[in-house]
Design a protein around this motif. Structure first.
Motif: not given
Length: 333
Positions: A281-289, A292-306
């Motif tokens: 999930x974190x890779x998809x977030x960084x790739x999106x950025x 200039x695209x925010x993969x907000x759901x994947x970012x949220x789930x990455x934080x939840x796992x951590x």
């Protein structure tokens, strides 16, 4: 052919044992001392299938520093965060004639492998097959023999004669390989799959079948798949599947192929090991950025796992501190 497996975990054992039983010479290299010593003690690895018919399969096991083999192909299955050190410790055996095959979860491993192997010798792919490491020297292959599939591609997207020989051996071992000429799309298909099933099953400590049985599972899956595909489209990646086909794959594997399986991320979490969420999930977030695209759901789930990892570690520390501070009560004789 001669194969050497780097990383004798669940998937490393599955690929190595089945390639060996298909008539190839196979050796294993691992860094986990309890695993190496257990295999040497019992003369091989204990292999079950769906928790039944346990048998001892003789295998050759080595630590990186002592290994002196020269395989035709290295098969790499380590955790993302362990790979760089593993490769460094084994680099004395690498040469320019060798090929390397990896079907690791997440993204980030190929860049590390390219520091040691030529681009035209690298094959990367994905494996949709369930396997559980019960403990040191003890593995369980989930699903009937021949169950599961894999996709793989050359890094250069130009298959050569040796590539086809490797694919032929994978077919003999019943991995059902599908050779593509779409390198990035091949790898991202599994990243998207894992970003749904692995992450959600881990957070709620459920099997793939339990996730699929939730009435709102398709909505959850679609939201994550759509966001991931939005990222990939902006990055110019041509995916192997359509969005609907990716959802169908999630449902088939979860409901039919492996409904009783806990994904590897859950296995790591439940054993208090770091997860690979940053590489999925974190890779998809960084790739999106990058686009200039925010993969907000994947970012949220990455934080939840951590957050779940952090909470488990705090609970372990508190339990350890409580045990240390508890008074010792001696019973009278």
């Amino acid at each position: 052919m001669k194969f050497t497996v780097l990383g004798a975990g669940a998937m490393g054992y599955r690929y190595g044992v089945l390639l060996q039983e298909a008539g190839n010479e196979v050796e294993f290299v691992d860094t986990w001392k309890p695993n190496v010593e257990k295999v040497r003690q019992q003369g091989g690895v204990l292999v079950s299938r769906d928790h039944q018919n346990t048998r001892l399969v003789p295998v050759k096991m080595f630590y990186p520093e002592e290994y002196q083999g020269n395989p035709d192909v290295w098969v790499v299955f380590t955790k993302q965060m362990q790979l760089a050190d593993f490769l460094k410790r084994t680099a004395h055996c690498f040469n320019e004639q060798q090929y390397v095959l990896t079907c690791m979860n997440g993204m980030g491993h190929v860049e590390k492998l390219l520091q040691h192997f030529k681009p035209e010798k690298l094959l990367a792919g994905t494996a949709l097959v369930a396997t559980v490491l019960n403990g040191p020297g003890n593995v369980d292959f989930i699903g009937a023999r021949g169950a599961g599939t894999m996709n793989l591609a050359n890094y250069t997207e130009k298959p050569d004669e040796t590539t086809h020989k490797i694919v032929a051996e994978l077919k003999k071992a019943q991995f059902n390989p599908n050779l593509t000429t779409n390198y990035r799309g091949t790898l991202l298909a599994k990243v998207v799959f894992n970003s749904v099933v692995n992450t959600l099953c881990t957070l709620f400590e459920i099997t793939m079948g339990e996730f699929a049985g939730y009435p709102g599972a398709d909505q959850l899956s679609r939201q994550l798949i759509d966001e991931a595909y939005d990222v990939c489209e902006r990055a110019g990646i041509q995916m192997l599947n359509t969005r609907q086909q990716e959802l169908d794959s999630v449902n088939y594997v979860s409901k039919v192929a492996n409904p009783l399986h806990y994904p590897s991320m859950y296995q790591d979490m439940s054993h208090d090991r770091p997860t690979e969420v940053d590489y999925i999930n974190g890779y998809l977030v960084e790739l999106g950025r990058k686009y200039h695209y925010e993969a907000k759901t994947h970012a949220f789930l990455t934080h939840l796992v951590h957050l779940a990892e952090h909470t488990r570690q705090q609970n372990l520390q508190q339990a350890a501190a409580k045990t240390e501070s508890s008074p010792v009560v001696e019973a009278e004789a």
